[in-house]
Design a protein around this motif. Structure first.
Motif, PDB file in Angstrom:
ATOM      1  N   THR A  55       0.857  -0.890   0.334  1.00 39.45           N
ATOM      2  CA  THR A  55      -0.219  -0.456   0.322  1.00 39.45           C
ATOM      3  C   THR A  55       1.123   0.987   0.045  1.00 39.45           C
ATOM      4  N   ARG A  56       2.286   0.858  -0.023  1.00 32.58           N
ATOM      5  CA  ARG A  56       3.259   1.946  -0.104  1.00 32.58           C
ATOM      6  C   ARG A  56       2.723   2.802  -2.195  1.00 32.58           C
ATOM      7  N   ASN A  57       3.033   1.413  -2.223  1.00 30.69           N
ATOM      8  CA  ASN A  57       2.706   2.455  -3.457  1.00 30.69           C
ATOM      9  C   ASN A  57       1.332   2.749  -4.431  1.00 30.69           C
ATOM     10  N   GLU A  58       1.713   4.115  -5.027  1.00 35.91           N
ATOM     11  CA  GLU A  58       0.345   4.731  -4.957  1.00 35.91           C
ATOM     12  C   GLU A  58      -0.670   3.618  -6.102  1.00 35.91           C
ATOM     13  N   ALA A  59      -0.200   3.024  -7.216  1.00 29.35           N
ATOM     14  CA  ALA A  59      -1.220   2.453  -7.626  1.00 29.35           C
ATOM     15  C   ALA A  59      -2.222   0.876  -6.778  1.00 29.35           C
ATOM     16  N   TRP A  60      -1.553   0.625  -5.836  1.00 26.97           N
ATOM     17  CA  TRP A  60      -2.300  -0.290  -4.634  1.00 26.97           C
ATOM     18  C   TRP A  60      -2.313   0.192  -3.303  1.00 26.97           C
ATOM     19  N   LYS A  61      -2.620   1.362  -2.884  1.00 28.27           N
ATOM     20  CA  LYS A  61      -3.254   2.057  -1.966  1.00 28.27           C
ATOM     21  C   LYS A  61      -4.369   1.599  -1.716  1.00 28.27           C
ATOM     22  N   PHE A  62      -5.201   2.078  -2.316  1.00 21.93           N
ATOM     23  CA  PHE A  62      -6.678   0.937  -1.429  1.00 21.93           C
ATOM     24  C   PHE A  62      -6.398  -0.095  -1.258  1.00 21.93           C
ATOM     25  N   THR A  63      -5.538  -1.357  -2.157  1.00 22.96           N
ATOM     26  CA  THR A  63      -5.317  -2.809  -2.179  1.00 22.96           C
ATOM     27  C   THR A  63      -4.417  -3.785  -1.287  1.00 22.96           C
ATOM     28  N   ASN A  64      -4.744  -3.608  -0.232  1.00 26.55           N
ATOM     29  CA  ASN A  64      -3.672  -4.912   0.376  1.00 26.55           C
ATOM     30  C   ASN A  64      -3.376  -6.036   0.206  1.00 26.55           C
ATOM     31  N   LEU A  65      -1.999  -6.557  -0.051  1.00 31.58           N
ATOM     32  CA  LEU A  65      -2.219  -7.785  -0.551  1.00 31.58           C
ATOM     33  C   LEU A  65      -1.839  -9.291   0.615  1.00 31.58           C
ATOM     34  N   ARG A  66      -1.741  -8.216   1.683  1.00 32.05           N
ATOM     35  CA  ARG A  66      -2.182  -9.026   3.049  1.00 32.05           C
ATOM     36  C   ARG A  66      -2.578 -10.648   3.044  1.00 32.05           C
ATOM     37  N   GLY A  67      -1.916 -11.635   3.392  1.00 29.80           N
ATOM     38  CA  GLY A  67      -1.869 -12.688   3.739  1.00 29.80           C
ATOM     39  C   GLY A  67      -2.205 -13.292   2.198  1.00 29.80           C
ATOM     40  N   LEU A  68      -1.763 -12.749   1.094  1.00 32.38           N
ATOM     41  CA  LEU A  68      -0.966 -13.490   0.008  1.00 32.38           C
ATOM     42  C   LEU A  68      -0.082 -14.102   0.021  1.00 32.38           C
ATOM     43  N   ASP A  69       1.232 -13.496   1.361  1.00 32.86           N
ATOM     44  CA  ASP A  69       2.058 -14.474   1.103  1.00 32.86           C
ATOM     45  C   ASP A  69       2.393 -15.705   2.086  1.00 32.86           C
ATOM     46  N   LYS A  70       0.712 -15.772   2.830  1.00 37.39           N
ATOM     47  CA  LYS A  70       0.408 -17.457   3.098  1.00 37.39           C
ATOM     48  C   LYS A  70       0.686 -18.075   2.912  1.00 37.39           C
ATOM     49  N   LEU A  71      -0.139 -17.782   1.498  1.00 37.80           N
ATOM     50  CA  LEU A  71      -0.721 -19.215   0.588  1.00 37.80           C
ATOM     51  C   LEU A  71       0.935 -19.940   0.063  1.00 37.80           C
ATOM     52  N   SER A  72       0.034 -20.850  -0.367  1.00 40.14           N
ATOM     53  CA  SER A  72       0.393 -21.667  -1.170  1.00 40.14           C
ATOM     54  C   SER A  72       1.070 -21.547  -2.078  1.00 40.14           C
ATOM     55  N   LEU A  73       2.289 -21.313  -2.573  1.00 41.27           N
ATOM     56  CA  LEU A  73       2.492 -21.268  -3.864  1.00 41.27           C
ATOM     57  C   LEU A  73       2.973 -22.378  -5.031  1.00 41.27           C
ATOM     58  N   SER A  74       3.151 -23.468  -4.310  1.00 39.93           N
ATOM     59  CA  SER A  74       3.200 -24.649  -5.455  1.00 39.93           C
ATOM     60  C   SER A  74       2.505 -24.508  -6.498  1.00 39.93           C
ATOM     61  N   PRO A  75       2.618 -25.100  -7.691  1.00 44.14           N
ATOM     62  CA  PRO A  75       1.922 -25.289  -9.197  1.00 44.14           C
ATOM     63  C   PRO A  75       0.237 -26.510  -8.306  1.00 44.14           C
ATOM     64  N   ALA A  76      -1.013 -26.122  -8.982  1.00 46.19           N
ATOM     65  CA  ALA A  76      -1.820 -27.439  -8.312  1.00 46.19           C
ATOM     66  C   ALA A  76      -0.944 -28.755  -8.781  1.00 46.19           C
ATOM     67  N   PRO A  77      -1.696 -29.868  -8.180  1.00 43.86           N
ATOM     68  CA  PRO A  77      -1.081 -30.993  -8.705  1.00 43.86           C
ATOM     69  C   PRO A  77      -1.677 -31.131  -9.994  1.00 43.86           C
ATOM     70  N   ASP A  78      -1.151 -32.681 -10.360  1.00 41.38           N
ATOM     71  CA  ASP A  78      -1.924 -33.101 -11.320  1.00 41.38           C
ATOM     72  C   ASP A  78      -3.760 -33.002 -12.252  1.00 41.38           C
ATOM     73  N   ALA A  79      -3.979 -31.752 -13.135  1.00 37.72           N
ATOM     74  CA  ALA A  79      -5.868 -32.301 -13.350  1.00 37.72           C
ATOM     75  C   ALA A  79      -6.178 -32.630 -13.942  1.00 37.72           C
ATOM     76  N   LYS A  80      -5.739 -33.969 -14.300  1.00 41.15           N
ATOM     77  CA  LYS A  80      -5.757 -34.708 -15.435  1.00 41.15           C
ATOM     78  C   LYS A  80      -7.371 -35.255 -15.302  1.00 41.15           C
ATOM     79  N   SER A  81      -7.488 -35.900 -13.687  1.00 40.92           N
ATOM     80  CA  SER A  81      -8.312 -36.908 -13.950  1.00 40.92           C
ATOM     81  C   SER A  81      -9.804 -36.088 -12.814  1.00 40.92           C
TER      82      SER A  81
END
Length: 447
Positions: A55-81
Protein backbone atom coordinates in the motif's frame (compact mmCIF):
# COMPACT_ATOMS: atom_id res chain seq x y z
CA UNK A 1 6.74 7.66 -19.10
CA UNK A 2 4.23 9.86 -17.28
CA UNK A 3 0.99 8.24 -16.21
CA UNK A 4 2.07 4.59 -15.88
CA UNK A 5 -0.19 2.58 -13.60
CA UNK A 6 2.58 0.90 -11.63
CA UNK A 7 5.63 2.71 -10.28
CA UNK A 8 8.67 0.94 -8.88
CA UNK A 9 7.69 -1.37 -6.03
CA UNK A 10 9.61 -1.84 -2.82
CA UNK A 11 10.64 -5.39 -1.99
CA UNK A 12 10.56 -4.64 1.75
CA UNK A 13 8.30 -6.95 3.75
CA UNK A 14 8.04 -9.49 0.93
CA UNK A 15 11.22 -11.51 1.47
CA UNK A 16 9.35 -14.60 2.64
CA UNK A 17 7.00 -14.42 -0.33
CA UNK A 18 9.90 -14.12 -2.77
CA UNK A 19 11.56 -17.11 -1.13
CA UNK A 20 8.33 -19.09 -1.55
CA UNK A 21 8.28 -18.14 -5.22
CA UNK A 22 11.87 -19.33 -5.71
CA UNK A 23 11.09 -22.63 -3.99
CA UNK A 24 7.93 -23.23 -6.03
CA UNK A 25 9.33 -22.43 -9.48
CA UNK A 26 11.46 -25.61 -9.91
CA UNK A 27 8.25 -27.69 -9.69
CA UNK A 28 7.25 -26.39 -13.13
CA UNK A 29 7.66 -28.60 -16.15
CA UNK A 30 10.81 -27.47 -18.01
CA UNK A 31 10.58 -25.70 -21.34
CA UNK A 32 13.14 -26.62 -23.99
CA UNK A 33 13.01 -23.44 -26.07
CA UNK A 34 15.71 -20.93 -25.04
CA UNK A 35 13.46 -17.86 -25.38
CA UNK A 36 10.74 -19.32 -23.16
CA UNK A 37 13.26 -20.45 -20.55
CA UNK A 38 14.74 -16.95 -20.60
CA UNK A 39 11.25 -15.46 -20.32
CA UNK A 40 10.73 -17.35 -17.05
CA UNK A 41 14.16 -16.45 -15.69
CA UNK A 42 13.76 -12.74 -16.48
CA UNK A 43 10.31 -12.74 -14.90
CA UNK A 44 11.76 -14.20 -11.72
CA UNK A 45 14.55 -11.65 -11.69
CA UNK A 46 12.17 -8.70 -12.15
CA UNK A 47 9.82 -9.97 -9.45
CA UNK A 48 12.65 -10.53 -6.98
CA UNK A 49 13.79 -6.94 -7.53
CA UNK A 50 10.32 -5.40 -7.32
CA UNK A 51 8.77 -7.51 -4.58
CA UNK A 52 5.13 -7.88 -3.72
CA UNK A 53 3.10 -4.66 -4.20
CA UNK A 54 2.30 -2.87 -0.95
CA UNK A 55 0.00 0.00 0.00
CA UNK A 56 3.03 2.30 -0.02
CA UNK A 57 2.84 2.15 -3.80
CA UNK A 58 0.33 4.65 -5.15
CA UNK A 59 -1.24 2.18 -7.58
CA UNK A 60 -1.94 -0.21 -4.66
CA UNK A 61 -2.85 2.41 -2.09
CA UNK A 62 -6.35 1.00 -1.54
CA UNK A 63 -5.64 -2.72 -2.04
CA UNK A 64 -3.63 -4.62 0.54
CA UNK A 65 -2.28 -8.02 -0.48
CA UNK A 66 -1.77 -9.02 3.14
CA UNK A 67 -2.44 -12.74 3.41
CA UNK A 68 -1.18 -13.53 -0.07
CA UNK A 69 2.27 -14.24 1.38
CA UNK A 70 0.76 -17.02 3.50
CA UNK A 71 -0.67 -18.97 0.57
CA UNK A 72 0.85 -22.10 -0.90
CA UNK A 73 2.45 -21.04 -4.16
CA UNK A 74 3.08 -24.55 -5.43
CA UNK A 75 1.52 -25.33 -8.82
CA UNK A 76 -1.73 -27.28 -8.65
CA UNK A 77 -1.32 -31.06 -8.77
CA UNK A 78 -1.99 -32.90 -12.03
CA UNK A 79 -5.53 -31.95 -13.00
CA UNK A 80 -6.02 -34.51 -15.78
CA UNK A 81 -8.34 -36.68 -13.70
CA UNK A 82 -10.10 -34.01 -11.62
CA UNK A 83 -13.86 -34.56 -12.05
CA UNK A 84 -15.95 -31.64 -13.27
CA UNK A 85 -19.69 -31.58 -12.64
CA UNK A 86 -20.51 -28.61 -14.86
CA UNK A 87 -18.65 -26.23 -17.13
CA UNK A 88 -20.08 -22.71 -17.21
CA UNK A 89 -21.25 -21.37 -20.54
CA UNK A 90 -22.81 -18.07 -21.53
CA UNK A 91 -24.02 -19.34 -24.89
CA UNK A 92 -26.98 -21.28 -26.23
CA UNK A 93 -25.01 -22.99 -29.00
CA UNK A 94 -21.87 -25.05 -28.44
CA UNK A 95 -18.88 -23.17 -29.82
CA UNK A 96 -15.10 -23.23 -29.40
CA UNK A 97 -14.03 -23.62 -25.79
CA UNK A 98 -10.80 -24.13 -23.85
CA UNK A 99 -11.03 -25.46 -20.28
CA UNK A 100 -8.32 -25.22 -17.62
CA UNK A 101 -8.38 -26.86 -14.18
CA UNK A 102 -5.94 -25.34 -11.72
CA UNK A 103 -4.30 -23.53 -14.63
CA UNK A 104 -3.75 -26.77 -16.59
CA UNK A 105 -5.32 -27.41 -19.99
CA UNK A 106 -7.94 -30.15 -20.20
CA UNK A 107 -8.20 -31.24 -23.83
CA UNK A 108 -10.96 -33.75 -22.98
CA UNK A 109 -13.25 -30.92 -21.81
CA UNK A 110 -12.36 -28.50 -24.61
CA UNK A 111 -13.58 -27.91 -28.19
CA UNK A 112 -11.30 -26.36 -30.78
CA UNK A 113 -12.62 -27.94 -33.98
CA UNK A 114 -14.62 -26.27 -36.72
CA UNK A 115 -12.83 -22.93 -36.73
CA UNK A 116 -12.34 -20.99 -39.99
CA UNK A 117 -9.18 -21.68 -41.97
CA UNK A 118 -6.17 -19.92 -40.57
CA UNK A 119 -7.58 -19.35 -37.07
CA UNK A 120 -5.26 -20.66 -34.39
CA UNK A 121 -6.83 -21.48 -31.02
CA UNK A 122 -4.77 -23.63 -28.71
CA UNK A 123 -3.32 -24.05 -25.24
CA UNK A 124 0.07 -22.45 -24.70
CA UNK A 125 1.39 -25.75 -23.34
CA UNK A 126 0.55 -27.42 -26.66
CA UNK A 127 2.16 -24.61 -28.63
CA UNK A 128 5.30 -24.83 -26.50
CA UNK A 129 5.73 -28.31 -27.92
CA UNK A 130 4.33 -27.84 -31.44
CA UNK A 131 5.73 -24.42 -32.38
CA UNK A 132 7.78 -22.83 -29.58
CA UNK A 133 9.48 -20.33 -31.90
CA UNK A 134 6.13 -19.17 -33.31
CA UNK A 135 4.82 -18.69 -29.78
CA UNK A 136 7.95 -16.82 -28.76
CA UNK A 137 7.67 -14.52 -31.80
CA UNK A 138 4.03 -13.70 -31.05
CA UNK A 139 4.68 -12.98 -27.38
CA UNK A 140 7.74 -10.90 -28.12
CA UNK A 141 5.82 -8.88 -30.72
CA UNK A 142 2.97 -8.23 -28.31
CA UNK A 143 5.17 -7.24 -25.38
CA UNK A 144 7.05 -4.75 -27.58
CA UNK A 145 3.81 -2.76 -27.89
CA UNK A 146 3.82 -1.94 -24.15
CA UNK A 147 7.18 -0.38 -23.26
CA UNK A 148 7.50 0.62 -19.62
CA UNK A 149 4.36 -1.28 -18.63
CA UNK A 150 6.01 -3.87 -16.41
CA UNK A 151 4.13 -4.99 -13.34
CA UNK A 152 5.26 -7.20 -10.42
CA UNK A 153 2.32 -9.62 -10.75
CA UNK A 154 2.90 -9.89 -14.51
CA UNK A 155 6.54 -10.64 -13.73
CA UNK A 156 5.36 -13.37 -11.36
CA UNK A 157 3.12 -14.69 -14.14
CA UNK A 158 6.12 -14.76 -16.50
CA UNK A 159 8.24 -16.59 -13.94
CA UNK A 160 5.64 -19.38 -13.82
CA UNK A 161 4.73 -19.50 -17.50
CA UNK A 162 3.33 -22.99 -18.08
CA UNK A 163 -0.04 -22.74 -19.80
CA UNK A 164 -2.72 -20.44 -21.08
CA UNK A 165 -4.40 -19.51 -24.34
CA UNK A 166 -3.22 -18.55 -27.81
CA UNK A 167 -5.85 -17.08 -30.12
CA UNK A 168 -4.75 -15.73 -33.52
CA UNK A 169 -7.45 -14.55 -35.94
CA UNK A 170 -6.09 -13.78 -39.45
CA UNK A 171 -6.91 -10.62 -41.37
CA UNK A 172 -10.49 -10.35 -42.54
CA UNK A 173 -11.76 -13.43 -40.67
CA UNK A 174 -14.88 -13.07 -38.54
CA UNK A 175 -15.57 -15.73 -35.92
CA UNK A 176 -19.27 -16.60 -36.02
CA UNK A 177 -19.32 -17.86 -32.43
CA UNK A 178 -17.65 -16.53 -29.28
CA UNK A 179 -14.60 -18.31 -27.88
CA UNK A 180 -15.15 -19.38 -24.28
CA UNK A 181 -12.17 -19.63 -21.93
CA UNK A 182 -12.98 -21.46 -18.70
CA UNK A 183 -10.62 -21.42 -15.70
CA UNK A 184 -11.80 -23.61 -12.81
CA UNK A 185 -10.19 -24.14 -9.42
CA UNK A 186 -9.98 -27.78 -8.30
CA UNK A 187 -12.01 -28.25 -5.11
CA UNK A 188 -10.05 -28.11 -1.88
CA UNK A 189 -6.67 -27.40 -3.50
CA UNK A 190 -4.44 -24.68 -2.01
CA UNK A 191 -2.09 -23.74 -4.83
CA UNK A 192 -1.28 -21.03 -7.36
CA UNK A 193 -1.61 -20.86 -11.12
CA UNK A 194 -0.59 -18.21 -13.61
CA UNK A 195 -2.37 -18.54 -16.98
CA UNK A 196 -1.25 -16.33 -19.88
CA UNK A 197 -3.61 -15.12 -22.62
CA UNK A 198 -2.04 -14.23 -25.97
CA UNK A 199 -4.60 -12.76 -28.38
CA UNK A 200 -3.96 -11.32 -31.85
CA UNK A 201 -6.89 -10.12 -33.99
CA UNK A 202 -5.47 -8.98 -37.31
CA UNK A 203 -6.67 -6.20 -39.63
CA UNK A 204 -10.39 -6.32 -40.43
CA UNK A 205 -11.00 -9.44 -38.31
CA UNK A 206 -13.63 -9.85 -35.60
CA UNK A 207 -13.89 -12.06 -32.53
CA UNK A 208 -15.67 -12.38 -29.19
CA UNK A 209 -14.03 -13.84 -26.09
CA UNK A 210 -15.86 -14.84 -22.89
CA UNK A 211 -13.71 -15.63 -19.85
CA UNK A 212 -15.10 -17.59 -16.88
CA UNK A 213 -13.12 -17.83 -13.63
CA UNK A 214 -14.77 -19.96 -10.95
CA UNK A 215 -14.02 -21.89 -7.78
CA UNK A 216 -15.56 -23.35 -4.65
CA UNK A 217 -15.23 -22.29 -0.99
CA UNK A 218 -12.84 -24.21 1.20
CA UNK A 219 -9.36 -23.48 -0.12
CA UNK A 220 -7.16 -20.39 -0.29
CA UNK A 221 -5.53 -20.21 -3.72
CA UNK A 222 -4.05 -17.64 -6.10
CA UNK A 223 -5.23 -17.18 -9.66
CA UNK A 224 -2.82 -14.73 -11.30
CA UNK A 225 -3.75 -14.08 -14.93
CA UNK A 226 -1.91 -11.93 -17.48
CA UNK A 227 -3.28 -11.10 -20.91
CA UNK A 228 -1.62 -9.48 -23.92
CA UNK A 229 -3.99 -8.41 -26.70
CA UNK A 230 -3.47 -6.74 -30.08
CA UNK A 231 -6.38 -5.52 -32.23
CA UNK A 232 -5.45 -4.66 -35.82
CA UNK A 233 -6.63 -1.93 -38.19
CA UNK A 234 -10.39 -1.93 -38.61
CA UNK A 235 -10.69 -5.04 -36.43
CA UNK A 236 -13.27 -5.63 -33.71
CA UNK A 237 -12.82 -7.52 -30.44
CA UNK A 238 -15.50 -8.05 -27.80
CA UNK A 239 -13.90 -9.27 -24.57
CA UNK A 240 -16.04 -10.23 -21.59
CA UNK A 241 -15.05 -11.70 -18.23
CA UNK A 242 -16.98 -13.04 -15.24
CA UNK A 243 -15.12 -13.82 -12.01
CA UNK A 244 -16.70 -16.12 -9.40
CA UNK A 245 -13.68 -17.51 -7.59
CA UNK A 246 -13.92 -19.26 -4.21
CA UNK A 247 -14.53 -17.05 -1.19
CA UNK A 248 -10.97 -17.55 0.16
CA UNK A 249 -9.23 -17.01 -3.16
CA UNK A 250 -7.03 -14.22 -4.48
CA UNK A 251 -7.76 -13.31 -8.11
CA UNK A 252 -5.34 -10.89 -9.77
CA UNK A 253 -5.63 -10.13 -13.47
CA UNK A 254 -3.61 -7.74 -15.63
CA UNK A 255 -4.69 -6.95 -19.17
CA UNK A 256 -2.69 -5.01 -21.77
CA UNK A 257 -4.47 -4.15 -25.02
CA UNK A 258 -3.06 -2.31 -28.04
CA UNK A 259 -5.52 -0.91 -30.59
CA UNK A 260 -4.68 0.10 -34.16
CA UNK A 261 -6.39 2.56 -36.55
CA UNK A 262 -10.21 2.41 -36.78
CA UNK A 263 -10.42 -0.62 -34.48
CA UNK A 264 -13.14 -1.28 -31.92
CA UNK A 265 -12.59 -2.83 -28.50
CA UNK A 266 -15.46 -3.62 -26.16
CA UNK A 267 -14.64 -5.13 -22.77
CA UNK A 268 -16.63 -5.76 -19.60
CA UNK A 269 -15.69 -7.46 -16.32
CA UNK A 270 -18.13 -8.69 -13.65
CA UNK A 271 -16.55 -9.40 -10.24
CA UNK A 272 -18.66 -11.49 -7.85
CA UNK A 273 -16.25 -13.87 -6.10
CA UNK A 274 -12.85 -14.10 -4.38
CA UNK A 275 -11.66 -12.82 -1.05
CA UNK A 276 -9.68 -10.23 -3.00
CA UNK A 277 -10.08 -9.55 -6.70
CA UNK A 278 -8.12 -6.99 -8.70
CA UNK A 279 -8.71 -6.49 -12.41
CA UNK A 280 -6.13 -4.10 -13.86
CA UNK A 281 -6.59 -3.16 -17.50
CA UNK A 282 -4.50 -0.91 -19.72
CA UNK A 283 -5.63 0.08 -23.21
CA UNK A 284 -3.26 1.89 -25.55
CA UNK A 285 -5.14 3.65 -28.37
CA UNK A 286 -2.22 3.58 -30.76
CA UNK A 287 -4.02 4.74 -33.92
CA UNK A 288 -6.72 7.14 -35.09
CA UNK A 289 -10.51 6.74 -35.13
CA UNK A 290 -10.52 4.04 -32.44
CA UNK A 291 -13.54 3.29 -30.29
CA UNK A 292 -12.83 1.73 -26.88
CA UNK A 293 -15.49 0.73 -24.34
CA UNK A 294 -13.95 -0.35 -21.03
CA UNK A 295 -16.60 -1.08 -18.40
CA UNK A 296 -17.47 -3.34 -15.51
CA UNK A 297 -19.50 -4.08 -12.41
CA UNK A 298 -19.06 -5.85 -9.10
CA UNK A 299 -21.30 -7.12 -6.30
CA UNK A 300 -19.58 -8.07 -3.06
CA UNK A 301 -20.35 -8.74 0.61
CA UNK A 302 -18.77 -10.10 3.77
CA UNK A 303 -15.08 -9.12 3.88
CA UNK A 304 -14.52 -9.15 0.12
CA UNK A 305 -12.42 -6.61 -1.76
CA UNK A 306 -13.02 -5.83 -5.43
CA UNK A 307 -10.56 -3.55 -7.22
CA UNK A 308 -11.03 -2.40 -10.82
CA UNK A 309 -8.08 -0.31 -11.98
CA UNK A 310 -7.87 1.02 -15.53
CA UNK A 311 -5.68 3.17 -17.74
CA UNK A 312 -6.96 4.35 -21.11
CA UNK A 313 -4.07 5.89 -23.02
CA UNK A 314 -5.10 8.14 -25.93
CA UNK A 315 -1.89 8.30 -27.96
CA UNK A 316 -3.35 9.46 -31.30
CA UNK A 317 -6.07 11.92 -32.40
CA UNK A 318 -9.75 11.38 -33.22
CA UNK A 319 -10.46 8.53 -30.78
CA UNK A 320 -13.32 7.82 -28.41
CA UNK A 321 -13.33 5.99 -25.09
CA UNK A 322 -16.21 5.22 -22.75
CA UNK A 323 -15.92 3.74 -19.27
CA UNK A 324 -18.78 2.90 -16.89
CA UNK A 325 -18.08 0.97 -13.67
CA UNK A 326 -20.73 0.30 -11.01
CA UNK A 327 -20.51 -1.61 -7.76
CA UNK A 328 -22.83 -2.94 -5.06
CA UNK A 329 -21.16 -3.33 -1.65
CA UNK A 330 -22.66 -5.06 1.39
CA UNK A 331 -21.41 -6.25 4.79
CA UNK A 332 -17.85 -5.13 5.55
CA UNK A 333 -16.80 -5.38 1.92
CA UNK A 334 -14.80 -2.71 0.12
CA UNK A 335 -14.83 -1.61 -3.48
CA UNK A 336 -11.96 0.12 -5.26
CA UNK A 337 -12.07 2.00 -8.54
CA UNK A 338 -9.00 3.68 -10.01
CA UNK A 339 -9.57 4.94 -13.51
CA UNK A 340 -7.19 7.15 -15.44
CA UNK A 341 -7.58 8.64 -18.89
CA UNK A 342 -4.39 10.02 -20.44
CA UNK A 343 -4.54 12.28 -23.50
CA UNK A 344 -1.12 12.63 -25.12
CA UNK A 345 -0.03 15.89 -26.83
CA UNK A 346 -0.78 14.53 -30.31
CA UNK A 347 -4.21 13.17 -29.36
CA UNK A 348 -6.36 16.12 -30.46
CA UNK A 349 -10.12 15.59 -30.96
CA UNK A 350 -10.19 13.00 -28.15
CA UNK A 351 -13.58 12.20 -26.65
CA UNK A 352 -13.27 10.44 -23.28
CA UNK A 353 -16.05 9.63 -20.82
CA UNK A 354 -15.73 7.98 -17.42
CA UNK A 355 -18.34 7.23 -14.74
CA UNK A 356 -18.02 5.37 -11.46
CA UNK A 357 -20.99 4.76 -9.16
CA UNK A 358 -21.24 2.68 -5.99
CA UNK A 359 -24.25 1.52 -4.00
CA UNK A 360 -23.56 0.97 -0.29
CA UNK A 361 -25.95 -1.47 1.36
CA UNK A 362 -24.59 -1.40 4.91
CA UNK A 363 -23.05 1.07 7.33
CA UNK A 364 -19.78 -0.88 7.30
CA UNK A 365 -19.36 -1.11 3.52
CA UNK A 366 -16.78 1.14 1.86
CA UNK A 367 -15.79 2.52 -1.53
CA UNK A 368 -12.47 4.07 -2.56
CA UNK A 369 -12.83 5.88 -5.87
CA UNK A 370 -10.08 7.70 -7.74
CA UNK A 371 -11.06 8.89 -11.23
CA UNK A 372 -8.34 10.85 -13.06
CA UNK A 373 -7.87 12.85 -16.23
CA UNK A 374 -4.35 13.66 -17.42
CA UNK A 375 -4.62 15.86 -20.50
CA UNK A 376 -1.79 17.28 -22.61
CA UNK A 377 -3.86 18.35 -25.64
CA UNK A 378 -6.17 21.35 -25.91
CA UNK A 379 -8.84 20.29 -28.41
CA UNK A 380 -10.52 17.49 -26.44
CA UNK A 381 -13.83 16.59 -24.81
CA UNK A 382 -13.29 14.60 -21.61
CA UNK A 383 -15.40 14.16 -18.50
CA UNK A 384 -15.46 11.97 -15.43
CA UNK A 385 -17.59 11.54 -12.35
CA UNK A 386 -17.88 9.41 -9.23
CA UNK A 387 -20.81 9.02 -6.82
CA UNK A 388 -21.59 6.75 -3.88
CA UNK A 389 -24.81 6.41 -1.92
CA UNK A 390 -27.44 4.21 -0.36
CA UNK A 391 -30.67 2.87 -1.79
CA UNK A 392 -33.09 5.65 -2.67
CA UNK A 393 -35.70 5.76 0.08
CA UNK A 394 -38.19 7.51 -2.20
CA UNK A 395 -37.96 4.63 -4.66
CA UNK A 396 -38.28 2.16 -1.77
CA UNK A 397 -41.38 3.98 -0.53
CA UNK A 398 -42.87 3.95 -4.05
CA UNK A 399 -42.47 0.18 -4.32
CA UNK A 400 -43.60 -0.50 -0.75
CA UNK A 401 -46.70 1.65 -1.27
CA UNK A 402 -47.65 -0.63 -4.15
CA UNK A 403 -47.47 -3.75 -2.05
CA UNK A 404 -43.92 -4.87 -2.82
CA UNK A 405 -42.27 -6.44 0.28
CA UNK A 406 -39.19 -4.62 1.53
CA UNK A 407 -36.71 -7.41 0.71
CA UNK A 408 -38.11 -7.75 -2.80
CA UNK A 409 -38.02 -3.98 -3.28
CA UNK A 410 -34.34 -3.94 -2.30
CA UNK A 411 -33.55 -6.70 -4.79
CA UNK A 412 -35.44 -4.88 -7.54
CA UNK A 413 -33.55 -1.63 -6.97
CA UNK A 414 -30.16 -3.34 -6.72
CA UNK A 415 -30.90 -5.29 -9.88
CA UNK A 416 -31.88 -2.14 -11.76
CA UNK A 417 -28.65 -0.45 -10.64
CA UNK A 418 -26.48 -3.30 -11.92
CA UNK A 419 -28.54 -3.72 -15.09
CA UNK A 420 -27.65 -0.17 -16.10
CA UNK A 421 -23.97 -1.09 -15.96
CA UNK A 422 -24.53 -4.26 -17.97
CA UNK A 423 -26.29 -2.30 -20.70
CA UNK A 424 -22.69 -1.61 -21.80
CA UNK A 425 -22.36 -5.27 -22.91
CA UNK A 426 -23.04 -5.44 -26.65
CA UNK A 427 -23.53 -9.21 -26.96
CA UNK A 428 -27.12 -10.04 -25.93
CA UNK A 429 -26.41 -13.61 -24.79
CA UNK A 430 -23.48 -12.55 -22.64
CA UNK A 431 -25.49 -9.65 -21.20
CA UNK A 432 -28.31 -12.02 -20.19
CA UNK A 433 -25.84 -14.47 -18.64
CA UNK A 434 -24.11 -11.76 -16.59
CA UNK A 435 -27.44 -10.41 -15.40
CA UNK A 436 -28.51 -13.88 -14.30
CA UNK A 437 -25.24 -14.27 -12.37
CA UNK A 438 -25.81 -10.94 -10.62
CA UNK A 439 -29.38 -11.97 -9.80
CA UNK A 440 -28.08 -15.20 -8.24
CA UNK A 441 -25.72 -13.15 -6.09
CA UNK A 442 -28.62 -11.04 -4.87
CA UNK A 443 -30.59 -14.15 -3.98
CA UNK A 444 -27.92 -16.23 -2.25
CA UNK A 445 -24.62 -14.41 -1.79
CA UNK A 446 -25.30 -11.16 0.03
CA UNK A 447 -23.94 -11.04 3.56
Amino acid sequence: MSGELTPTHSPQGAASFIEQVKQAQPALAPVAHPWLACFRAEGMERFAKAGLPTTRNEAWKFTNLRGLDKLSLSPAPDAKSVPVDAIPTALEAAGPRLVFIGGQFRADLSRIQGLPDGVLLDALSAQMEADPQGLADRMEGLLARFPGADHPMRSLNAAFLADGVLLHVPAGVKLAQPVELVFLAPAGVAAAWHPRLVVVVEDGAEATIVEHHAGQPGAAYLSNIAADVAVGKGARLHHYKIQREGTDAFHIATLNTHLADASTYDTFVLNLGARLARHEARQVLGGEKIEARVSGAYAIGGDQVSDITTLIDHAKPNCTSREVVKGVIDGKARGVFQGKIIVRPDAQKTDGYQLNRALLLSETSEINSKPELEIYADDVKCSHGATAGELDEDQMFYLRARGVPRDMARVMLIGAFLDEAMDEIIDEQVRAYFRAAAAAWMGTERA
